[in-house]
Scaffold this motif. Structure first.
Motif, PDB file in Angstrom:
ATOM      1  N   VAL A 163       0.860  -1.322  -0.074  1.00 18.01           N
ATOM      2  CA  VAL A 163      -0.234   0.001  -0.129  1.00 18.01           C
ATOM      3  C   VAL A 163       0.623   0.971  -0.379  1.00 18.01           C
ATOM      4  O   VAL A 163       1.436   1.627   0.660  1.00 18.01           O
ATOM      5  CB  VAL A 163      -0.765  -0.016   1.360  1.00 18.01           C
ATOM      6  CG1 VAL A 163      -1.892   1.753   1.038  1.00 18.01           C
ATOM      7  CG2 VAL A 163      -2.056  -1.172   0.714  1.00 18.01           C
ATOM      8  N   LEU A 164       0.621   2.297  -0.822  1.00 17.63           N
ATOM      9  CA  LEU A 164       1.682   2.821  -0.815  1.00 17.63           C
ATOM     10  C   LEU A 164       0.236   4.729  -0.605  1.00 17.63           C
ATOM     11  O   LEU A 164      -0.604   4.457  -1.111  1.00 17.63           O
ATOM     12  CB  LEU A 164       1.563   3.503  -2.377  1.00 17.63           C
ATOM     13  CG  LEU A 164       3.030   4.396  -2.603  1.00 17.63           C
ATOM     14  CD1 LEU A 164       3.920   4.447  -1.828  1.00 17.63           C
ATOM     15  CD2 LEU A 164       3.177   4.963  -4.218  1.00 17.63           C
ATOM     16  N   THR A 207       3.563   2.841   2.477  1.00 20.44           N
ATOM     17  CA  THR A 207       4.837   2.973   2.875  1.00 20.44           C
ATOM     18  C   THR A 207       4.379   4.250   2.004  1.00 20.44           C
ATOM     19  O   THR A 207       3.205   4.658   1.799  1.00 20.44           O
ATOM     20  CB  THR A 207       5.936   2.437   0.965  1.00 20.44           C
ATOM     21  OG1 THR A 207       6.367   1.171   1.684  1.00 20.44           O
ATOM     22  CG2 THR A 207       6.702   3.655   0.861  1.00 20.44           C
ATOM     23  N   ILE A 208       5.519   5.394   3.046  1.00 24.73           N
ATOM     24  CA  ILE A 208       4.477   7.103   2.509  1.00 24.73           C
ATOM     25  C   ILE A 208       5.847   7.732   1.720  1.00 24.73           C
ATOM     26  O   ILE A 208       6.653   7.806   1.758  1.00 24.73           O
ATOM     27  CB  ILE A 208       4.131   8.054   3.547  1.00 24.73           C
ATOM     28  CG1 ILE A 208       3.504   7.181   4.975  1.00 24.73           C
ATOM     29  CG2 ILE A 208       3.854   8.958   3.635  1.00 24.73           C
ATOM     30  CD1 ILE A 208       2.690   8.074   6.312  1.00 24.73           C
ATOM     31  N   GLU A 214       8.045   9.818  -6.529  1.00 25.92           N
ATOM     32  CA  GLU A 214       8.313   8.582  -6.223  1.00 25.92           C
ATOM     33  C   GLU A 214       7.032   7.390  -6.463  1.00 25.92           C
ATOM     34  O   GLU A 214       6.907   6.190  -5.952  1.00 25.92           O
ATOM     35  CB  GLU A 214       8.049   9.177  -4.199  1.00 25.92           C
ATOM     36  CG  GLU A 214       9.355   9.950  -4.072  1.00 25.92           C
ATOM     37  CD  GLU A 214       9.183  10.617  -2.841  1.00 25.92           C
ATOM     38  OE1 GLU A 214      10.260   9.530  -1.823  1.00 25.92           O
ATOM     39  OE2 GLU A 214       8.619  11.560  -2.419  1.00 25.92           O
ATOM     40  N   ILE A 215       5.944   7.896  -6.367  1.00 28.50           N
ATOM     41  CA  ILE A 215       4.659   7.315  -6.830  1.00 28.50           C
ATOM     42  C   ILE A 215       5.067   6.308  -8.736  1.00 28.50           C
ATOM     43  O   ILE A 215       5.351   4.938  -8.297  1.00 28.50           O
ATOM     44  CB  ILE A 215       3.502   8.055  -7.288  1.00 28.50           C
ATOM     45  CG1 ILE A 215       2.669   9.055  -5.724  1.00 28.50           C
ATOM     46  CG2 ILE A 215       2.397   7.358  -7.258  1.00 28.50           C
ATOM     47  CD1 ILE A 215       1.830   9.289  -6.196  1.00 28.50           C
ATOM     48  N   GLN A 216       5.422   7.125  -9.008  1.00 29.26           N
ATOM     49  CA  GLN A 216       6.023   6.005 -10.046  1.00 29.26           C
ATOM     50  C   GLN A 216       7.123   5.227  -9.797  1.00 29.26           C
ATOM     51  O   GLN A 216       6.838   4.444 -10.777  1.00 29.26           O
ATOM     52  CB  GLN A 216       6.160   6.968 -11.044  1.00 29.26           C
ATOM     53  CG  GLN A 216       6.882   6.290 -12.482  1.00 29.26           C
ATOM     54  CD  GLN A 216       7.290   7.618 -14.175  1.00 29.26           C
ATOM     55  OE1 GLN A 216       6.495   8.141 -14.103  1.00 29.26           O
ATOM     56  NE2 GLN A 216       8.232   6.733 -14.540  1.00 29.26           N
ATOM     57  N   GLN A 217       7.795   5.301  -8.850  1.00 29.91           N
ATOM     58  CA  GLN A 217       9.320   4.808  -8.696  1.00 29.91           C
ATOM     59  C   GLN A 217       8.849   3.692  -8.419  1.00 29.91           C
ATOM     60  O   GLN A 217       9.482   2.502  -8.435  1.00 29.91           O
ATOM     61  CB  GLN A 217       9.804   5.289  -7.574  1.00 29.91           C
ATOM     62  CG  GLN A 217      11.569   4.545  -7.292  1.00 29.91           C
ATOM     63  CD  GLN A 217      12.250   5.621  -6.320  1.00 29.91           C
ATOM     64  OE1 GLN A 217      11.958   6.811  -6.056  1.00 29.91           O
ATOM     65  NE2 GLN A 217      13.044   4.649  -6.198  1.00 29.91           N
ATOM     66  N   ALA A 224       4.823  -1.136  -5.158  1.00 24.34           N
ATOM     67  CA  ALA A 224       2.915  -0.714  -4.996  1.00 24.34           C
ATOM     68  C   ALA A 224       2.152  -1.506  -5.636  1.00 24.34           C
ATOM     69  O   ALA A 224       2.649  -1.496  -6.651  1.00 24.34           O
ATOM     70  CB  ALA A 224       2.941   1.012  -4.983  1.00 24.34           C
ATOM     71  N   TRP A 225       1.341  -1.648  -4.912  1.00 30.85           N
ATOM     72  CA  TRP A 225       0.031  -2.512  -5.902  1.00 30.85           C
ATOM     73  C   TRP A 225      -0.623  -1.294  -5.757  1.00 30.85           C
ATOM     74  O   TRP A 225      -1.924  -1.847  -6.549  1.00 30.85           O
ATOM     75  CB  TRP A 225      -0.846  -4.023  -4.825  1.00 30.85           C
ATOM     76  CG  TRP A 225       0.713  -4.172  -5.161  1.00 30.85           C
ATOM     77  CD1 TRP A 225       1.388  -4.413  -5.704  1.00 30.85           C
ATOM     78  CD2 TRP A 225       1.091  -6.256  -4.937  1.00 30.85           C
ATOM     79  NE1 TRP A 225       2.766  -5.541  -6.094  1.00 30.85           N
ATOM     80  CE2 TRP A 225       1.856  -6.887  -5.241  1.00 30.85           C
ATOM     81  CE3 TRP A 225       0.195  -6.781  -4.199  1.00 30.85           C
ATOM     82  CZ2 TRP A 225       2.414  -8.082  -4.457  1.00 30.85           C
ATOM     83  CZ3 TRP A 225      -0.006  -8.269  -3.833  1.00 30.85           C
ATOM     84  CH2 TRP A 225       1.224  -8.742  -4.201  1.00 30.85           C
TER      85      TRP A 225
END
Length: 346
Positions: A163-164, A207-208, A214-217, A224-225
């Motif tokens: 979870v992101l 993860t925050i 950073e989301i793309q990474q 990230a799912w």
């Protein structure tokens, strides 16, 4: 007698020159746009066609929302912008400070084509939303074959360690996502404790991140799912070759407004209103959806199936969109930022 005629003629010429200069000034519209590929799209969809349609010049100053608000405040007694664009809710702040002018529905020929949420603040000085980002859930289609259906799915053990979350204290989309989580958890804008408690419950396996790159990474690396974020960014990830889609949960999604606003105290109100009206026509609304996957705010827009599948469109979907009061957010944000920071401290 001739001398008087000469003086009169000179005065007439001077007056005509001044009138001509004033007319020329009124035929130049000063606006802001957000730079980069966004501004290019803005020119293609609205700015250049408007210049050609009305035979005027649009002067574009590249300035993001916070910078534009700062300039409006500095220029309050002598504003230099005619029309300003905002994202993230700052138009409400600007309107409350008297920097923006109210608009009457009858001053916009496309008013009746708009979803009600897109023109709800006209009488207060908040301009119409010419498009909107919608905050819902992004998910990895390879790791999560079936789209999640609820904001509560963020707590599903099947997504543990994948979870992101986006920092609510430093990111507008992160804040709106947190407020939607809070709403689904039973909270209100007067009490965000339920939302923070939900966030704390999933933190051990989440993860925050602070910024969109950073989301793309994290999606690219398989970390990230699932993530609360904006539908237009899902398109960015898709263009980057990542198997990511956007879904609107059953409880709805959050509107992140993108507005076009009339600056108070400028002489060329009529031309500025024409530009605002031109910005909300169906052709432009469709163009934003096709180019960047922003959701249309004009109800008459018809989209190709592939585009419609990636945005929030239609009366049924629009009815599920939530708008959080921007003034309340602005007033409470310092306190909320502190509460968020305490909640995520490990």
């Amino acid at each position: 007698m001739n001398k008087q005629l000469g003086i009169g003629a000179a005065l007439a010429v001077a007056a005509a020159t001044l009138m001509g200069s004033a007319a020329l000034a009124e035929e130049t519209l000063v606006i802001n746009s957000f730079g980069g590929s966004y501004e290019k799209t803005h020119r293609d969809l609205v700015i250049t066609p408007f210049e050609e349609e009305y035979g005027v010049k649009v002067k574009v100053i590249t300035a993001y929302s916070s910078d534009t608000l700062a300039q409006l405040r500095a220029q309050k007694d002598n504003p230099q912008f005619d029309v300003v664009h905002f994202s993230g809710g700052l138009e409400t702040t600007a309107a409350a400070e008297g920097l923006l002018a109210p608009i009457k529905p009858e001053e916009l020929t496309h008013y009746d084509e708009m979803y009600p949420f897109a023109v709800a603040g006209l009488d207060k000085g908040v301009g119409p939303m010419y498009s909107t980002a919608v905050i819902g859930l992004l998910y990895n289609t390879e790791a999560v074959p079936e789209a999640p259906t609820s904001w509560k799915d963020l707590a599903d053990p099947a997504y543990a360690d994948h979870v992101l979350l986006t920092d609510a204290a430093g990111n507008t989309y992160g804040m709106l996502g947190m407020l939607m989580i809070n709403k689904v958890a039973g909270g209100t804008l007067d009490d965000i404790t339920p939302g923070l408690d939900f966030i704390k419950s999933i933190l051990p396996t989440s993860t925050i991140v602070a910024k969109s790159p950073e989301i793309q990474q994290n999606f690219a690396q398989g970390n990230a799912w699932i993530a609360p974020y904006a539908q237009d960014y899902a398109y960015t990830l898709t263009k980057a070759g990542l198997p990511v889609k956007f879904t609107l949960p059953k409880e709805g999604g959050v509107i992140a407004p993108i507005t076009v606003n009339l600056v108070a105290g400028r002489p060329n109100r009529e031309l500025a209103l024409k530009f605002i009206d031109f910005s909300i026509r169906a052709e432009a609304s469709r163009g934003w959806a096709e180019a960047l996957r922003y959701s249309p705010t004009n109800r008459t827009v018809e989209l190709p199936d592939d585009v419609a599948a990636e945005v929030t469109v239609g009366e049924e979907a629009a009815a599920k969109l939530v708008t959080f009061d921007a003034e309340t957010i602005s007033k409470n944000k310092p306190e909320w930022n502190e509460a968020w920071t305490r909640a995520i401290a490990r």
